[in-house]
Design a protein around this motif. Structure first.
Motif, mmCIF file in Angstrom:
data_model
loop_
_atom_site.group_PDB
_atom_site.id
_atom_site.type_symbol
_atom_site.label_atom_id
_atom_site.label_comp_id
_atom_site.label_asym_id
_atom_site.label_seq_id
_atom_site.Cartn_x
_atom_site.Cartn_y
_atom_site.Cartn_z
ATOM 1 N N ALA A 52 20.227 -20.464 -65.631
ATOM 2 C CA ALA A 52 20.999 -21.698 -65.709
ATOM 3 C C ALA A 52 21.095 -22.109 -67.176
ATOM 4 O O ALA A 52 20.288 -21.686 -68.006
ATOM 5 C CB ALA A 52 20.323 -22.797 -64.898
ATOM 6 N N PHE A 53 22.070 -22.900 -67.497
ATOM 7 C CA PHE A 53 22.208 -23.397 -68.860
ATOM 8 C C PHE A 53 22.512 -24.886 -68.810
ATOM 9 O O PHE A 53 22.979 -25.409 -67.802
ATOM 10 C CB PHE A 53 23.292 -22.624 -69.625
ATOM 11 C CG PHE A 53 24.653 -22.710 -69.011
ATOM 12 C CD1 PHE A 53 25.551 -23.682 -69.421
ATOM 13 C CD2 PHE A 53 25.032 -21.810 -68.029
ATOM 14 C CE1 PHE A 53 26.810 -23.756 -68.854
ATOM 15 C CE2 PHE A 53 26.293 -21.889 -67.463
ATOM 16 C CZ PHE A 53 27.185 -22.865 -67.871
ATOM 17 N N VAL A 54 22.220 -25.553 -69.903
ATOM 18 C CA VAL A 54 22.397 -27.002 -69.979
ATOM 19 C C VAL A 54 23.545 -27.292 -70.930
ATOM 20 O O VAL A 54 23.591 -26.768 -72.047
ATOM 21 C CB VAL A 54 21.109 -27.692 -70.467
ATOM 22 C CG1 VAL A 54 21.318 -29.188 -70.601
ATOM 23 C CG2 VAL A 54 19.969 -27.384 -69.534
ATOM 24 N N TYR A 55 24.483 -28.092 -70.477
ATOM 25 C CA TYR A 55 25.620 -28.500 -71.304
ATOM 26 C C TYR A 55 25.754 -30.004 -71.206
ATOM 27 O O TYR A 55 25.961 -30.550 -70.114
ATOM 28 C CB TYR A 55 26.897 -27.797 -70.820
ATOM 29 C CG TYR A 55 28.120 -28.178 -71.590
ATOM 30 C CD1 TYR A 55 28.302 -27.750 -72.903
ATOM 31 C CD2 TYR A 55 29.093 -28.975 -71.018
ATOM 32 C CE1 TYR A 55 29.423 -28.099 -73.614
ATOM 33 C CE2 TYR A 55 30.230 -29.337 -71.717
ATOM 34 C CZ TYR A 55 30.391 -28.894 -73.029
ATOM 35 O OH TYR A 55 31.504 -29.249 -73.726
ATOM 36 N N LYS A 56 25.601 -30.680 -72.335
ATOM 37 C CA LYS A 56 25.676 -32.145 -72.426
ATOM 38 C C LYS A 56 24.729 -32.810 -71.440
ATOM 39 O O LYS A 56 25.080 -33.748 -70.729
ATOM 40 C CB LYS A 56 27.109 -32.635 -72.189
ATOM 41 C CG LYS A 56 28.059 -32.261 -73.304
ATOM 42 C CD LYS A 56 29.424 -32.886 -73.084
ATOM 43 C CE LYS A 56 30.357 -32.528 -74.214
ATOM 44 N NZ LYS A 56 31.695 -33.093 -74.036
ATOM 45 N N PHE A 64 28.708 -16.201 -61.939
ATOM 46 C CA PHE A 64 29.055 -14.789 -62.081
ATOM 47 C C PHE A 64 27.852 -13.934 -62.441
ATOM 48 O O PHE A 64 27.991 -12.753 -62.749
ATOM 49 C CB PHE A 64 30.162 -14.609 -63.129
ATOM 50 C CG PHE A 64 31.469 -15.192 -62.708
ATOM 51 C CD1 PHE A 64 32.190 -14.632 -61.680
ATOM 52 C CD2 PHE A 64 31.975 -16.311 -63.334
ATOM 53 C CE1 PHE A 64 33.405 -15.163 -61.280
ATOM 54 C CE2 PHE A 64 33.187 -16.854 -62.946
ATOM 55 C CZ PHE A 64 33.897 -16.271 -61.912
ATOM 56 N N TYR A 65 26.635 -14.527 -62.438
ATOM 57 C CA TYR A 65 25.383 -13.814 -62.711
ATOM 58 C C TYR A 65 25.412 -13.108 -64.068
ATOM 59 O O TYR A 65 24.862 -12.022 -64.238
ATOM 60 C CB TYR A 65 25.076 -12.804 -61.601
ATOM 61 C CG TYR A 65 24.963 -13.444 -60.250
ATOM 62 C CD1 TYR A 65 23.876 -14.227 -59.915
ATOM 63 C CD2 TYR A 65 25.975 -13.287 -59.315
ATOM 64 C CE1 TYR A 65 23.785 -14.833 -58.680
ATOM 65 C CE2 TYR A 65 25.890 -13.884 -58.079
ATOM 66 C CZ TYR A 65 24.796 -14.654 -57.765
ATOM 67 O OH TYR A 65 24.715 -15.249 -56.539
ATOM 68 N N GLY A 66 26.079 -13.680 -65.039
ATOM 69 C CA GLY A 66 26.105 -13.125 -66.378
ATOM 70 C C GLY A 66 27.069 -11.964 -66.549
ATOM 71 O O GLY A 66 27.116 -11.363 -67.615
ATOM 72 N N ILE A 67 27.831 -11.633 -65.521
ATOM 73 C CA ILE A 67 28.784 -10.533 -65.605
ATOM 74 C C ILE A 67 30.172 -11.124 -65.800
ATOM 75 O O ILE A 67 30.520 -12.135 -65.195
ATOM 76 C CB ILE A 67 28.719 -9.664 -64.332
ATOM 77 C CG1 ILE A 67 27.313 -9.114 -64.153
ATOM 78 C CG2 ILE A 67 29.730 -8.539 -64.383
ATOM 79 C CD1 ILE A 67 27.098 -8.399 -62.839
ATOM 80 N N GLU A 68 30.966 -10.467 -66.617
ATOM 81 C CA GLU A 68 32.307 -10.962 -66.900
ATOM 82 C C GLU A 68 33.157 -11.020 -65.633
ATOM 83 O O GLU A 68 33.063 -10.129 -64.781
ATOM 84 C CB GLU A 68 32.989 -10.043 -67.915
ATOM 85 C CG GLU A 68 32.318 -10.038 -69.278
ATOM 86 C CD GLU A 68 32.502 -11.355 -70.000
ATOM 87 O OE1 GLU A 68 33.563 -11.983 -69.846
ATOM 88 O OE2 GLU A 68 31.569 -11.750 -70.721
ATOM 89 N N PRO A 69 34.006 -12.035 -65.482
ATOM 90 C CA PRO A 69 34.882 -12.114 -64.306
ATOM 91 C C PRO A 69 35.815 -10.912 -64.178
ATOM 92 O O PRO A 69 36.145 -10.492 -63.068
ATOM 93 C CB PRO A 69 35.666 -13.405 -64.529
ATOM 94 C CG PRO A 69 34.803 -14.229 -65.417
ATOM 95 C CD PRO A 69 34.077 -13.255 -66.290
ATOM 96 N N LEU A 70 36.238 -10.335 -65.297
ATOM 97 C CA LEU A 70 37.090 -9.157 -65.242
ATOM 98 C C LEU A 70 36.349 -7.984 -64.613
ATOM 99 O O LEU A 70 36.925 -7.211 -63.843
ATOM 100 C CB LEU A 70 37.581 -8.786 -66.650
ATOM 101 C CG LEU A 70 38.552 -7.620 -66.716
ATOM 102 C CD1 LEU A 70 39.810 -7.948 -65.919
ATOM 103 C CD2 LEU A 70 38.907 -7.294 -68.153
ATOM 104 N N ALA A 71 35.062 -7.868 -64.885
ATOM 105 C CA ALA A 71 34.264 -6.801 -64.274
ATOM 106 C C ALA A 71 34.134 -7.026 -62.771
ATOM 107 O O ALA A 71 34.179 -6.067 -61.986
ATOM 108 C CB ALA A 71 32.886 -6.729 -64.925
#
Length: 129
Positions: A52-56, A64-71
């Motif tokens: 997880a990450f914190v933003y503001k 996406f579990y750290g995988i690019e949406p294109l992948a």
């Protein structure tokens, strides 16, 4: 047996890549340096919280579990494409069943077929009554 060993090795490698605690060796008790190094390796393999990450000030989870949406899209395309190839191959090489023989005539009862008296004939006593 060789295939089983290969599958086990692949499973161990996959778990190590996913940073799982399933295949982490127990710490050795030979020396302090070895114990420290092993402890550091165990700490390095402990998975992060939930990625997880914190933003503001609000915590978000990476869907996406750290995988690019294109992948992910490419993976979905590959799954659908492979399914279509399998379906088409199954339809192409499918052998149709033998044709059903035509029906000749209608239903004929057992008494007619075997030349027996009819069970509905009142002159024949059937059963214990």
């Amino acid at each position: 047996m060789a295939r089983f060993a290969a599958v086990c090795m692949l499973a161990a490698a996959a778990c190590c890549l996913l940073r799982s605690l399933a295949f982490v060796p127990a710490p050795a008790t030979r020396s302090d340096a070895l114990t420290t190094a092993t402890g550091a390796a165990v700490i390095a393999t402990i998975p992060a919280g939930a990625d997880a990450f914190v933003y503001k000030g609000k915590e978000y989870f990476d869907v996406f579990y750290g995988i690019e949406p294109l992948a992910w899209a490419f993976c979905g395309f590959c799954i659908v494409y492979y399914g279509a190839v399998l379906k088409n191959a199954a339809q192409k090489y499918n052998i149709p069943p033998a044709p059903v023989p035509p029906k000749v005539g209608g239903f004929v009862g057992k008494e007619v077929e075997n030349s027996e008296p009819s069970y509905m004939d009142p002159s024949i006593k059937q059963g214990p009554y």
